[in-house]
Scaffold this motif. Sequence first.
Motif, short mmCIF file in Angstrom:
data_model
loop_
_atom_site.label_atom_id
_atom_site.label_comp_id
_atom_site.label_asym_id
_atom_site.label_seq_id
_atom_site.Cartn_x
_atom_site.Cartn_y
_atom_site.Cartn_z
N ALA A 345 0.79 -1.47 0.01
CA ALA A 345 0.33 0.14 -0.33
C ALA A 345 0.68 1.37 -0.37
O ALA A 345 0.54 1.96 -1.08
CB ALA A 345 -1.16 -0.28 1.25
N ALA A 346 2.29 1.33 0.43
CA ALA A 346 2.98 2.20 0.72
C ALA A 346 3.43 2.60 -0.38
O ALA A 346 4.00 3.50 -1.15
CB ALA A 346 3.81 2.21 2.08
N TYR A 347 3.80 1.90 -1.07
CA TYR A 347 4.77 1.71 -2.52
C TYR A 347 3.86 2.50 -3.25
O TYR A 347 4.62 3.02 -4.25
CB TYR A 347 5.38 0.41 -2.38
N LEU A 348 2.39 1.85 -2.96
CA LEU A 348 1.38 1.60 -4.52
C LEU A 348 1.23 3.31 -4.30
O LEU A 348 1.14 3.98 -5.59
CB LEU A 348 0.98 1.21 -4.83
N LEU A 349 0.87 3.86 -3.42
CA LEU A 349 0.88 5.47 -3.42
C LEU A 349 1.79 6.49 -3.09
O LEU A 349 1.35 7.17 -3.83
CB LEU A 349 0.44 5.39 -1.53
N GLY A 369 -6.89 4.99 -7.05
CA GLY A 369 -7.46 3.70 -6.69
C GLY A 369 -6.51 2.97 -5.74
O GLY A 369 -6.64 1.92 -4.67
N THR A 370 -5.32 3.71 -5.23
CA THR A 370 -4.04 3.18 -4.17
C THR A 370 -4.54 4.33 -3.33
O THR A 370 -4.44 3.49 -1.93
CB THR A 370 -2.53 3.94 -5.47
N ALA A 371 -4.56 5.24 -3.04
CA ALA A 371 -5.11 5.78 -1.83
C ALA A 371 -6.32 4.54 -1.11
O ALA A 371 -6.85 4.43 -0.13
CB ALA A 371 -5.87 7.40 -2.23
N ALA A 372 -6.93 4.00 -2.57
CA ALA A 372 -8.71 3.23 -1.39
C ALA A 372 -7.79 2.15 -1.36
O ALA A 372 -8.68 2.40 0.05
CB ALA A 372 -9.42 3.20 -2.70
N ALA A 373 -7.33 1.94 -1.90
CA ALA A 373 -6.12 0.48 -1.92
C ALA A 373 -5.63 0.34 -0.25
O ALA A 373 -5.80 -0.21 0.38
CB ALA A 373 -5.71 -0.18 -2.62
N LEU A 382 -6.92 -1.72 11.44
CA LEU A 382 -8.01 -0.96 12.95
C LEU A 382 -9.41 -1.26 12.76
O LEU A 382 -9.47 -1.50 14.49
CB LEU A 382 -8.27 0.92 12.16
N LEU A 383 -9.60 -1.60 12.45
CA LEU A 383 -11.06 -2.89 13.02
C LEU A 383 -11.19 -4.22 12.11
O LEU A 383 -11.86 -4.22 10.98
CB LEU A 383 -12.64 -2.17 11.97
N PRO A 384 -10.94 -4.97 12.79
CA PRO A 384 -10.60 -6.21 12.82
C PRO A 384 -12.00 -7.10 12.50
O PRO A 384 -12.10 -8.09 11.88
CB PRO A 384 -9.32 -6.89 13.63
N LEU A 385 -12.55 -6.48 13.56
CA LEU A 385 -13.99 -8.00 13.68
C LEU A 385 -14.81 -6.95 12.84
O LEU A 385 -15.99 -6.29 12.74
CB LEU A 385 -14.77 -7.39 15.32
N TYR A 386 -14.15 -7.66 11.28
CA TYR A 386 -15.50 -7.29 10.33
C TYR A 386 -15.60 -8.65 9.32
O TYR A 386 -14.72 -8.58 8.79
CB TYR A 386 -14.93 -5.34 9.60
N GLU A 387 -17.29 -8.92 9.22
CA GLU A 387 -17.32 -9.45 8.14
C GLU A 387 -18.97 -9.16 7.42
O GLU A 387 -20.10 -8.99 7.75
CB GLU A 387 -17.87 -10.65 9.34
N PRO A 388 -18.57 -8.47 6.39
CA PRO A 388 -19.93 -8.31 5.54
C PRO A 388 -21.04 -9.01 5.33
O PRO A 388 -21.14 -10.25 5.20
CB PRO A 388 -19.16 -7.91 4.20
N ILE A 389 -21.99 -8.61 5.59
CA ILE A 389 -23.31 -9.05 5.50
C ILE A 389 -23.03 -8.93 3.43
O ILE A 389 -23.56 -10.65 3.28
CB ILE A 389 -24.36 -8.72 5.92
N TYR A 390 -23.27 -7.93 3.27
CA TYR A 390 -23.19 -8.14 1.87
C TYR A 390 -21.46 -7.62 1.32
O TYR A 390 -21.34 -6.88 2.04
CB TYR A 390 -24.15 -7.21 0.99
N GLY A 391 -21.21 -7.82 0.35
CA GLY A 391 -20.40 -7.85 -0.51
C GLY A 391 -18.59 -8.58 0.15
O GLY A 391 -18.76 -9.44 0.88
N GLY A 392 -17.81 -7.81 -0.40
CA GLY A 392 -16.82 -8.13 0.43
C GLY A 392 -15.36 -7.53 1.63
O GLY A 392 -16.58 -6.68 1.94
N GLY A 393 -14.44 -8.37 1.62
CA GLY A 393 -14.11 -7.07 2.99
C GLY A 393 -13.64 -6.19 2.86
O GLY A 393 -13.56 -5.28 1.32
N PHE A 394 -12.83 -5.78 3.24
CA PHE A 394 -12.30 -4.19 3.22
C PHE A 394 -10.73 -4.07 2.11
O PHE A 394 -11.27 -3.23 1.61
CB PHE A 394 -11.21 -3.93 5.16
N THR A 395 -10.16 -5.35 2.42
CA THR A 395 -9.18 -5.21 1.18
C THR A 395 -9.62 -6.00 0.62
O THR A 395 -8.73 -5.47 -0.60
CB THR A 395 -7.75 -6.43 1.84
#
Length: 641
Positions: A345-349, A369-373, A382-395
């Motif tokens: 992420a740091a390299y691309l940004l 795109g790189t800022a979003a990634a 920062l918010l590890p306990l995330y399991e989406p109801i719809y769609g994919g995870g953060f990454t």
Amino acid sequence: MNKPHKSAKTLQQVFLITFIFFLFLLLSYFYNNKYTADGPQPSNGIITISEQELETNQVVYLVHGWQFYQGQLLSPSDFESGNEIPLSQTVAIGQYMDFSFGQSDRDTDGSGTYRLILSLPDTPHIYTLYLEKVFSAYHVYINGQLLHSVGVPESDSYREAITNSEISFAASGDTELIIAVTNQSHYYSGITFPPVFGPEHAVTRTLHIQLLICMAALTTIVICTVISLYYGLVCNSIRRRTLLYNLICLGLFISISYPIVFTLFTVKSGIWYPLELFSIYGVYLLSVLLMNDIRDIPFKKSLFICIPLFLFCAISVLYAVVPHHSRTINLAFQYGSRIVKLAVAAYLLYHAISAVLYDENYAPILMTGTAAAAVSIFTDRLLPLYEPIYGGGFTECGLFFLVLCFGVHITRSLTMDYKQQLIFQEERRLLTSQLAMQQMHYMELTDKIDNSIRYRHDERHRLNTISSLLESGEIEKLKQYLKEYNILNETEERTVLCTHLTVDAILQFYMRLCRQAEIEFIIEADIPSRIPVSDIDLSLLFSNLIENAYEACMDQEPDNPYIHVISRFRQDTLLLRIKNNITHRPGEIHNGLFKSTKHSGLGIGTQSVEAIVKNYDGQIKYDITDTTFQVSVVLPMKYQE
């Protein structure tokens, strides 16, 4: 714009993009998260669900308060027999990914039993329990009955099988739910994703929406791949970039297709998970290589990140293949994964911001795109306990958005390259026409030279004849001879159509073509020999427009075809008007451009004319009737100060 001001503006853009995407992820965390969804939660192995709560929330995500029996593969008979059962502990699904539950003295795999009492309404209903990828073999008991099995969890005959399961059953009042799990083949163990429970129709609707979103994402990736493949085959100059992008799309396709894969198939961990991990970290490695290719960064300057990424890809495959891991190895891999993602992420940004500062083509798209990634990777930590109801995870969302931005950048680059190829082909065709003009002119000069040689040879004999007639006094014969001599010397002289040599050559060429095709060619050209317009621009302007008129007369075959060319240079402005008759209107018009009669798409010649007019801040106008087509061009001159 000076560099400090530009740097500040770039940082503001990065901050704005980061903030907007972080806000999107934050909203997803609170409103699209199984861990933060509204509804009742179990406590000490019991959950009470009322009719009103079922109507309000529809589905319940069973996260907290499960009773867990470590190292035991229990069945309902074990609880009913009164035999001594070891003490249970209360666990939350997803807090830990293996059976060690954060304790170094426990094994990460083995067997375990989850138990929960559902206090349901007294009125019987059909309910559905949805279990996503339980690792790696299990039995599901409801009210003492074995309703569902995946694989064989008994240790003496263990057989793994990983899939998504929907278990529907009728129940009312207190309902006992037991899930007995054994894992000997995966780096995860037990239930790692919150089970979904609710009325059958509500759970099915939720799962269908999830699958539709996944299919839409996969379809988008396929479309991006097909577009880049098409342009990549047409344009030879950036095939390496296209290949890298296609590999990224393939890796992302594999890594986000798991909802469909595990819904349709039963998978063995030794096959799918090495491929999945290699695809995920391969996408990071390929993204770095693609960024290097876009910015023309030598490979040697990126070895410090490419070599560790490649090694981590190999390590991830080995990690997925080897079934048994200690808690230390699991933690080491997790921390290594975080470091890899943050470094990428740091390299691309960094390089995206550099591209903006150096005014590289479409750099803002890459930065977006790189800022979003980058922000998605940081938010995942920062918010590890995330399991989406719809769609994919953060990454997954961040990578998907990055791939789309890469796709926009590459498609634009490929489109521009393809357009340049078409323009080059058009210019080559015009140069071929100009060469034909030059050859014709050369033949004229050669004929004139030959005529001149013959003339000088014959002239000597004629002078001798005239001299003889004078000496002999034959005046009448001399008069007759001179009369015949004048008739022989009457030759057709070349008419100059325009004093500007380039324009004159083009007009002469098309005048001959029109004579051969019996097209009336009317010319009124008054252009000085020197004007502040390049010969290339004049050639492209006149050749394209006159050729279009000529082809219209040839293709449509109007009665008494004609082409009327009027050109003037007045008050530092070049005026050009070309009119011809037609039998039917030309093809579709798109933003003032006409559809080509030679291929599908817009006419390249017309686009070249539009580009020249735009370069000189001029104007172009088309006047079309049922019988005539007229184009008018006004080019104000540009002078260098």
